[in-house]
Design an enzyme around this catalytic site. Structure first.
Site, PDB file in Angstrom:
ATOM      1  N   HIS A  10       5.258 -11.534 -40.406  1.00 18.65           N
ATOM      2  CA  HIS A  10       4.527 -12.938 -40.280  1.00 18.65           C
ATOM      3  C   HIS A  10       3.018 -12.760 -39.554  1.00 18.65           C
ATOM      4  O   HIS A  10       3.301 -11.924 -38.452  1.00 18.65           O
ATOM      5  CB  HIS A  10       5.221 -14.056 -39.845  1.00 18.65           C
ATOM      6  CG  HIS A  10       5.945 -13.851 -38.502  1.00 18.65           C
ATOM      7  ND1 HIS A  10       5.122 -13.951 -37.227  1.00 18.65           N
ATOM      8  CD2 HIS A  10       7.048 -13.508 -38.003  1.00 18.65           C
ATOM      9  CE1 HIS A  10       6.164 -13.820 -36.316  1.00 18.65           C
ATOM     10  NE2 HIS A  10       6.960 -13.400 -36.799  1.00 18.65           N
ATOM     11  N   GLU A  90      14.771 -12.909 -38.496  1.00 16.92           N
ATOM     12  CA  GLU A  90      14.653 -12.022 -37.298  1.00 16.92           C
ATOM     13  C   GLU A  90      16.447 -12.284 -36.719  1.00 16.92           C
ATOM     14  O   GLU A  90      17.095 -12.910 -36.853  1.00 16.92           O
ATOM     15  CB  GLU A  90      13.723 -12.802 -36.256  1.00 16.92           C
ATOM     16  CG  GLU A  90      13.450 -12.246 -35.190  1.00 16.92           C
ATOM     17  CD  GLU A  90      12.854 -10.645 -35.134  1.00 16.92           C
ATOM     18  OE1 GLU A  90      13.732  -9.815 -35.735  1.00 16.92           O
ATOM     19  OE2 GLU A  90      11.621 -10.405 -34.839  1.00 16.92           O
TER      20      GLU A  90
END
Length: 204
Positions: A10, A90
């Site tokens: 990202h 994550e």
């Protein structure tokens, strides 16, 4: 047919800019982060011979979804077609989520001497827990042979490591770019750098 995977992190978030750990919590992309996502989307558009053959998979965490939507728009793929997959999220960083890295360094002066220092957080997700979910994703026959994967810094490093069989130390010796992405194909990894400044000039 072997799979081809474009893997990206990202774009920069507010927490990234503030040097705060995110893990499973979230913060939005900064203006720079949006420009990074746009630049990668433009680069990808030029590399896809037929966009209809590609599927976008994203971590369900907000910063990854926001990046995936920007990338999809640049490529010309309907953002509603993005597949959110929790295997791509994550590491959970336990008690250190939202902590400021400079403050952690004061509390633990030798913290960053270890490249995997993130995982020293109390109640953090284990390396092997993340490795298992990435292995599961890569072996999943329902995942498209042509995939664009939007994940995170640490999970992306594990993803690359699993793909080519890196050692633990090699995994955590990789950089975690937000202005570049990777092509995983034929058991090799190729890094593709993006010109963010060029993308910024196009958005002025």
């Amino acid at each position: 047919m072997s799979k081809s995977i474009f893997l990206l992190r990202h774009g920069q978030t507010v927490f990234n800019a503030q040097q705060r750990l995110q893990g499973h919590c979230n913060s939005k992309l900064t203006d720079l982060g949006q420009q990074q996502a746009s630049a990668i989307g433009r680069s990808l558009k030029n590399k896809l011979a037929n966009k209809s053959q590609w599927t976008i998979y994203s971590s369900p965490l907000g910063r990854a979804v926001q990046t995936a939507e920007i990338v999809a728009q640049q490529i010309g793929i309907d953002p509603s077609d993005i597949v959110q997959d929790p295997r791509l999220q994550e590491f959970c960083l336990g008690d250190w989520e939202q902590a400021y890295i400079p403050e952690l360094k004061i509390m633990y002066p030798r913290l960053c001497e270890q490249k995997d220092w993130y995982l020293m957080a109390p109640n953090a997700e284990s390396y092997y827990g993340v490795k298992d979910r990435i292995e599961d994703f890569l072996s999943d026959i329902s995942v498209s042979d042509n995939s664009i994967v939007i994940s995170h810094g640490l999970t992306g490093a594990v993803f690359r490591g699993v793909y080519v069989g890196m050692t633990y130390d090699e995994v955590f010796s990789q950089d975690l770019p937000q202005d570049a992405y990777f092509l995983l194909a034929n058991d090799k990894i190729s890094r593709i750098q993006c010109d963010i400044h060029s993308a910024m000039s196009l958005t002025v």
